[in-house]
Design an enzyme around this catalytic site. Structure first.
Site, mmCIF file in Angstrom:
data_model
loop_
_atom_site.group_PDB
_atom_site.id
_atom_site.type_symbol
_atom_site.label_atom_id
_atom_site.label_comp_id
_atom_site.label_asym_id
_atom_site.label_seq_id
_atom_site.Cartn_x
_atom_site.Cartn_y
_atom_site.Cartn_z
ATOM 1 N N ARG A 193 14.684 -9.234 40.803
ATOM 2 C CA ARG A 193 15.195 -8.645 39.571
ATOM 3 C C ARG A 193 16.028 -9.686 38.824
ATOM 4 O O ARG A 193 16.886 -10.342 39.419
ATOM 5 C CB ARG A 193 16.037 -7.417 39.921
ATOM 6 C CG ARG A 193 16.493 -6.589 38.729
ATOM 7 C CD ARG A 193 15.341 -5.800 38.131
ATOM 8 N NE ARG A 193 15.805 -4.879 37.116
ATOM 9 C CZ ARG A 193 16.245 -3.653 37.356
ATOM 10 N NH1 ARG A 193 16.285 -3.197 38.613
ATOM 11 N NH2 ARG A 193 16.626 -2.869 36.373
ATOM 12 N N LYS A 230 8.465 6.223 35.248
ATOM 13 C CA LYS A 230 9.600 6.149 34.336
ATOM 14 C C LYS A 230 9.501 7.242 33.284
ATOM 15 O O LYS A 230 8.414 7.558 32.789
ATOM 16 C CB LYS A 230 9.669 4.774 33.654
ATOM 17 C CG LYS A 230 10.046 3.643 34.590
ATOM 18 C CD LYS A 230 10.296 2.343 33.857
ATOM 19 C CE LYS A 230 10.777 1.250 34.800
ATOM 20 N NZ LYS A 230 11.044 -0.035 34.106
ATOM 21 N N LYS A 281 4.798 -1.865 40.557
ATOM 22 C CA LYS A 281 6.013 -2.407 41.162
ATOM 23 C C LYS A 281 5.746 -3.846 41.581
ATOM 24 O O LYS A 281 4.791 -4.130 42.293
ATOM 25 C CB LYS A 281 6.428 -1.570 42.373
ATOM 26 C CG LYS A 281 7.806 -1.925 42.905
ATOM 27 C CD LYS A 281 8.190 -0.989 44.037
ATOM 28 C CE LYS A 281 9.620 -1.259 44.470
ATOM 29 N NZ LYS A 281 9.809 -2.618 44.965
ATOM 30 N N LEU A 282 6.594 -4.750 41.111
ATOM 31 C CA LEU A 282 6.376 -6.178 41.320
ATOM 32 C C LEU A 282 7.131 -6.687 42.546
ATOM 33 O O LEU A 282 8.229 -6.223 42.854
ATOM 34 C CB LEU A 282 6.825 -6.961 40.080
ATOM 35 C CG LEU A 282 6.078 -6.622 38.783
ATOM 36 C CD1 LEU A 282 6.735 -7.292 37.590
ATOM 37 C CD2 LEU A 282 4.616 -7.032 38.876
ATOM 38 N N PHE A 293 10.371 -5.823 31.436
ATOM 39 C CA PHE A 293 10.056 -4.405 31.256
ATOM 40 C C PHE A 293 11.114 -3.646 30.457
ATOM 41 O O PHE A 293 10.980 -2.442 30.231
ATOM 42 C CB PHE A 293 9.812 -3.703 32.600
ATOM 43 C CG PHE A 293 10.851 -3.953 33.655
ATOM 44 C CD1 PHE A 293 12.109 -3.399 33.569
ATOM 45 C CD2 PHE A 293 10.547 -4.742 34.739
ATOM 46 C CE1 PHE A 293 13.056 -3.621 34.541
ATOM 47 C CE2 PHE A 293 11.487 -4.974 35.731
ATOM 48 C CZ PHE A 293 12.743 -4.408 35.633
ATOM 49 N N GLU A 340 11.502 -8.842 36.047
ATOM 50 C CA GLU A 340 11.273 -9.272 37.422
ATOM 51 C C GLU A 340 10.710 -10.696 37.387
ATOM 52 O O GLU A 340 9.717 -10.959 36.709
ATOM 53 C CB GLU A 340 10.282 -8.339 38.111
ATOM 54 C CG GLU A 340 10.218 -8.502 39.599
ATOM 55 C CD GLU A 340 11.190 -7.606 40.346
ATOM 56 O OE1 GLU A 340 11.170 -7.631 41.583
ATOM 57 O OE2 GLU A 340 11.964 -6.892 39.692
ATOM 58 N N GLU A 356 2.738 -3.751 45.544
ATOM 59 C CA GLU A 356 3.953 -3.167 46.091
ATOM 60 C C GLU A 356 3.988 -1.649 45.952
ATOM 61 O O GLU A 356 4.594 -0.957 46.730
ATOM 62 C CB GLU A 356 5.158 -3.763 45.361
ATOM 63 C CG GLU A 356 5.607 -5.086 45.899
ATOM 64 C CD GLU A 356 6.508 -4.913 47.105
ATOM 65 O OE1 GLU A 356 7.677 -4.532 46.954
ATOM 66 O OE2 GLU A 356 6.024 -5.144 48.215
ATOM 67 N N LYS A 387 10.438 5.214 42.491
ATOM 68 C CA LYS A 387 9.448 4.379 43.163
ATOM 69 C C LYS A 387 8.421 5.242 43.887
ATOM 70 O O LYS A 387 8.774 6.241 44.516
ATOM 71 C CB LYS A 387 10.138 3.456 44.172
ATOM 72 C CG LYS A 387 10.988 2.387 43.532
ATOM 73 C CD LYS A 387 11.558 1.425 44.553
ATOM 74 C CE LYS A 387 12.736 2.004 45.279
ATOM 75 N NZ LYS A 387 13.472 1.002 46.066
ATOM 76 N N GLU A 399 4.385 2.020 35.880
ATOM 77 C CA GLU A 399 4.362 0.564 35.906
ATOM 78 C C GLU A 399 4.064 0.106 37.329
ATOM 79 O O GLU A 399 4.485 0.747 38.295
ATOM 80 C CB GLU A 399 5.715 -0.026 35.476
ATOM 81 C CG GLU A 399 6.076 0.215 34.031
ATOM 82 C CD GLU A 399 7.455 -0.353 33.693
ATOM 83 O OE1 GLU A 399 8.092 -0.933 34.603
ATOM 84 O OE2 GLU A 399 7.891 -0.214 32.546
#
Length: 1002
Positions: free
Chosen positions: A325, A492, A320-321, A427, A387, A487, A509, A318
């Site tokens: 959160r 996952k 990263k935004l 998500f 997010e 980002e 991450k 995915e």
């Protein structure tokens, strides 16, 4: 922080109606049979004993404990057992003398965990000013100065309190106390006054409450009260220790509820355990979400942690935004307007329902008013994890995190206008129609999410993911997000369960790093110093480093001994390093005077606002040079050149260099340009222009075009060859900023080296120019594959090159204001040419733009100050603290490192273990490494090894064998003596490995 926002972030003191609601919500809540204990009992029987245990050195590990007639003998307890014993004694006394409701005490013992009381809006500086007023002392007196400048060494006894504000308060108040004996305020009274303090919106109200505390408390009581207000107790015991002493399930309940009240009221009986149903998430109850593990140094190892199998080798990626959160709770309620109720909480358990809405028809709901049709039929309740980001509708792209609250407030006022607004990217789903889904796999939860939620375009969307199986696919995605300035990625495991309040390898991450090619270090000049706190109080513990300004480069005129601020360095120093710095700079420091900043020698960011202003400064020509290494370079408006280092760490003092041989601004930019060629020089492309342009990565000194009449821009006649090699198709005249006919625009293009045609197909790489929607412009726009640029871009390019007379001709990067129509693949690139305030990185600002810019900056800065911390990344947060003088947390010191320790092998060296059996020091260092967060291995086959530890008696020949064994690796580990771990642990900083290399001589 804005007091109004803080009042909304936390609940206020309960009224009679709220008390009734609490009784209804907690029908079995415990009741005390007597009044609460006096406040002074807290520090006499709890805080003070815990602090004394913290100061005493720990005894030998594994020492035996003796059983006395009443349990463990206090003389033989280790520090952990002593702390627990003190806490359990206090809890036992409370239950006996007061009752089962310990919540009033826990609110003061763990103030940072109490979500029911709003923030006070008071930090050290505000409290210091109020105490000066209350005690009626001259702010310029010795005590007044010491209180208002609590980080400075001070004088006399105050010097020992430097860096400890509460201790400094004690020192000053004890000279003029209202009472010497302990006061008579009860814990209940203190809580009531603190509730009033948290809701006080005016300084006069806060001053009167603090004055009452001063009248009714002795100096030591007041010292602990200040620590409670600052939520910085520092008693040597964590919340986990208190929770475990209170109840076996207390820590677990806090993880799923973030409620200190629930922990105290539901778990007052140690014999009653949490039911299975109470161990998961609950509707309308905030919980602590699962977090992603920090990046490991080996991508292969990270993929291995996803636990792929032959039957199911996939894992998910995915993007990263860059947002906040957010967990969303929705319950169907027929009595609510719209039939649904909502609650929003951040990761820090702050309630943002007031901002995003509590119902479909909530007029203050910047998000919920758009969610009428966002859920599938039959969905009665759910909990979503996602997010919250800011979306720009005009650019159809996300905005930086700092604009989130501004977007929400703007949406509240004008709900359907174009501009920026909040967007929730979901998500995960953790609860659906009364069922806890945390025990289901991520793949199953994602399937449930797809069926339960109906996305609302650019308001409420399901975050996309990519299913991959190989490292190459991850690297390709990482390259893509790097190009898009994203980002990073999150890996996952689709087979994993949801783990509340855990940072687990199931989510990891992956962030891009750009610094690896910059070499090991940069040589920077020390230009300022900051006083530390805690055990570093009273001394300069971190340093402002600068880049040398070449003669003629400074905006303040020519001066050979001048630096621009560049970064702050506070990690990696030993006590000996600090002593060495003090020795070479002694007598050369000057206190920074904000009214007379030393701009002749040092320039900070922000002009008069003096961003990152140091406590002390030093002339560059009298200073020293530090060798600094870092993770990467990042854009920052906190430092003068617009760039800074991420995670800088001191490597060594360069006594062989002076300020003239340290790194200059231009030398650094040249290094950066050479290393990141693709970022320095990009193709200026609308449809693959043949001409390339240079994109400036740092902002020029702020200049205002047209401010001086002598610099009035004239558009007639050539100003160079700025448009050489470019072909234009001009469709319309210009409306703004000045009116020019189509013919006049064509003359300008020709006068500056360009060619113009009457069709976009007459020449290759034609640039289309239009300012109105004519038939031709509409036809090109409808095709969807041609960017159409406004004439203002032509005029800005000419204006800028007249301002930059004598410099090479450069095309300006396109800005959103320059675009009449933008193709989707160009939007991201164009938006990146502006900063967060919509100020161009390359073009000088006009007077009108500057006025709008300053208004926007004022609003944005206030919002940033009011909002929760933009950075929710724990590593960055810790490093920022270390940079300003805080001590690195023990369990975080060596995190991310993989350290090889030789096996215990009495048969001598082998290919697997080239070193012989090692000493007890190796065993102790192994334990230290594990405790400090490192991954410890006893196998040289591990590819991710970063450090190899050799013992004190290891021969040079044995080290040589080890080096030969490791020489075939792509990435060579550091080979260091065991002293490296011992000294790093002692100094609470990762020290430079070069100091601890074993000798090559036999």
């Amino acid at each position: 922080m804005d007091p109004d926002e803080e009042m909304r972030d936390g609940a206020l003191s309960p009224t009679a109606a709220e008390e009734s609601d609490l009784d209804e919500k907690y029908p079995n809540r415990p009741q005390n049979h007597s009044s609460t204990l006096p406040f002074h009992d807290l520090f006499q029987t709890l805080f003070r004993p815990l602090s004394e245990i913290k100061k005493k050195p720990a005894g030998p590990l594994g020492s035996r404990r003796r059983l006395g007639p009443h349990g463990l003998s206090g003389a033989n307890l280790n520090p952990f057992e002593k702390r627990r014993d003190v806490i359990e004694r206090f809890i036992s006394r409370w239950k006996k003398e007061v009752g089962d409701d310990i919540y009033p005490a826990f609110r003061l013992i763990l103030p940072d965990k109490d979500r029911d009381r709003a923030m006070y809006g008071m930090k050290e500086k505000v409290i210091g000013k109020m105490l000066v007023k209350i005690m009626k002392i001259d702010r310029n007196s010795e005590d007044g100065f010491n209180l208002l400048n609590w980080k400075l060494p001070g004088q006399a006894a105050a010097s020992s309190m430097a860096g400890d504000f509460a201790g400094r308060c004690y020192d000053v108040v004890s000279k003029r106390p209202m009472r010497t004996e302990v006061g008579n305020m009860s814990i209940e009274e203190v809580n009531e006054k603190l509730d009033q303090l948290s809701t006080a919106s005016k300084e006069e109200e806060q001053l009167s409450i603090l004055a009452e505390f001063y009248r009714r408390m002795n100096p030591e009581e007041l010292m602990w009260l200040v620590r409670i207000i600052l939520r910085q107790m520092k008693v040597g015991a964590t919340e986990r220790t208190f929770f475990n002493a209170w109840h076996e399930d207390a820590e677990n309940l806090y993880s799923i509820s973030s409620s200190l009240r629930r922990v105290c009221w539901e778990l007052y009986d140690p014999n009653i355990r949490l039911d299975a149903d109470d161990r998961g998430v609950s509707l309308m109850q905030c919980f602590q979400p699962q977090l992603a593990q920090f990046q490991m140094q080996s991508l292969d190892r990270m993929i291995g942690r996803m636990r792929p199998t032959e039957d199911d080798p996939a894992f998910w990626i995915e993007e990263k935004l860059d947002g906040e959160r957010m967990q969303v709770h929705m319950v169907s309620d027929a009595s609510a307007p719209g039939g649904k109720k909502f609650r929003f909480w951040s990761r820090k358990a702050k309630d943002y329902t007031y901002l995003y809405g509590n119902g479909i028809y909530d007029e203050a709901g910047s998000l919920t008013r758009h969610l009428k049709d966002a859920f599938a039929d039959g969905v009665d309740n759910l909990i979503l994890d996602g997010e919250m980001i800011t979306w720009n509708t005009e650019q159809d792209a996300p905005e930086p995190f700092g604009t989130l609250k501004t977007a929400a407030l703007s949406e509240q006022r004008n709900p359907f206008r174009k501009g920026i607004h909040p967007l929730l990217r979901i998500f995960d789903i953790l609860y659906l129609n009364g069922r806890d889904l945390t025990r289901y796999t991520l793949r199953d939860r994602r399937n449930a999410l797809q069926k339960a939620v109906k996305p609302v375009h650019r308001r409420f969307e399901i975050h996309s993911f990519e299913e991959v199986t190989t490292k190459a696919e991850v690297e390709a995605s990482l390259r893509r997000v790097v190009a898009e300035a994203s980002e990073g990625l999150v890996l996952k495991n689709p087979r994993s369960l949801y783990r509340l309040n855990e940072r687990h390898d199931d989510w990891m991450k992956v962030k891009p790093e750009y610094m690896t090619e910059f070499g090991e270090s940069l040589d920077l000049i020390v230009i300022g110093g900051y006083y530390g706190s805690g055990h570093r109080g009273g001394n300069l513990s971190s340093f402002l480093c600068g880049l040398r300004v070449d003669e003629g480069q400074s905006t303040q005129g020519s001066n050979p001994a001048k630096c621009y601020s560049f970064c702050k360095v506070g990690g990696g120093f030993t006590a000996a390093d600090y002593a060495n710095v003090r020795h070479h700079t002694d007598g050369k420091w000057t206190e920074w005077n904000p009214k007379k900043p030393p701009t002749k020698y040092i320039e900070l960011a922000g002009g008069d606002s003096q961003i990152e202003r140091p406590d002390m400064w030093i002339k560059p020509e009298s200073s020293i040079v530090l060798c600094v290494k870092a993770a990467s370079v990042s854009v920052s408006d906190q430092f003068r050149i617009g760039l800074t280092l991420r995670f800088p760490r001191f490597k060594r003092l360069r006594m062989d260099k002076d300020w003239k041989s340290a790194l200059s601004v231009q030398e650094f930019l040249d290094i950066k340009s050479n290393v990141e060629q693709e970022h320095r020089e990009k193709e200026f492309n609308v449809e693959n222009f043949r001409k390339k342009r240079v994109k400036r990565t740092t902002k020029k000194p702020l200049a205002i075009a047209g401010y001086d009449e002598s610099s009035e821009v004239k558009y007639a006649g050539p100003s160079g060859h700025i448009f050489d090699g470019l072909n234009f198709f001009i469709l319309t005249d210009s409306n703004a900023p000045v009116k020019k006919s189509k013919a006049e625009l064509e003359k300008l293009v020709k006068a500056n080296g360009g060619k113009f045609y009457q069709t976009n197909n007459a020449a290759s790489d034609t640039i289309c120019i239009a300012d109105r929607r004519t038939v031709k412009a509409a036809s090109l726009q409808k095709s969807g594959n041609v960017d159409i640029i406004r004439p203002s871009w032509l005029l800005d390019c000419i204006r800028q090159n007249e301002v930059d007379a004598g410099l090479p001709d450069l095309l300006l990067p396109l800005e959103p204001r320059h675009m009449f129509f933008t193709t989707p693949d160009k939007k991201e690139e164009i938006s990146s040419n502006m900063d967060q305030f919509n100020d161009s990185y390359a073009r000088d600002t006009t007077v009108e733009e500057l006025q709008d810019l300053l208004k926007q900056m004022g609003k944005t800065n206030a919002d940033i100050a009011c909002s929760p911390q933009a950075i929710e990344k724990l590593t960055e947060h810790i490093q920022e603290r270390v940079d300003v003088g805080w001590t690195m947390p023990s369990g975080w010191l060596l995190r991310g490192l993989t350290i090889y320790f030789p096996k215990q092998n009495e048969d001598g060296p082998s290919s697997e273990n080239p070193l012989p059996q090692q000493s007890h020091r190796i065993q102790l260092s192994r334990n230290i490494a594990r405790f400090a967060g490192a991954t410890v291995t006893s196998s040289l086959k591990e590819s991710s090894i970063t450090h190899v530890i050799v013992g004190p008696n290891t021969l040079a020949s044995e080290v040589s064998i080890l080096r030969k064994t490791l020489s075939t690796r792509e990435r060579l580990p550091h080979i260091v003596k065991v002293d490296w771990i011992e000294e790093s642990w002692k100094e609470r900083a990762i020290l430079d490995e070069e100091r601890f290399q074993p000798s090559r001589k036999s």
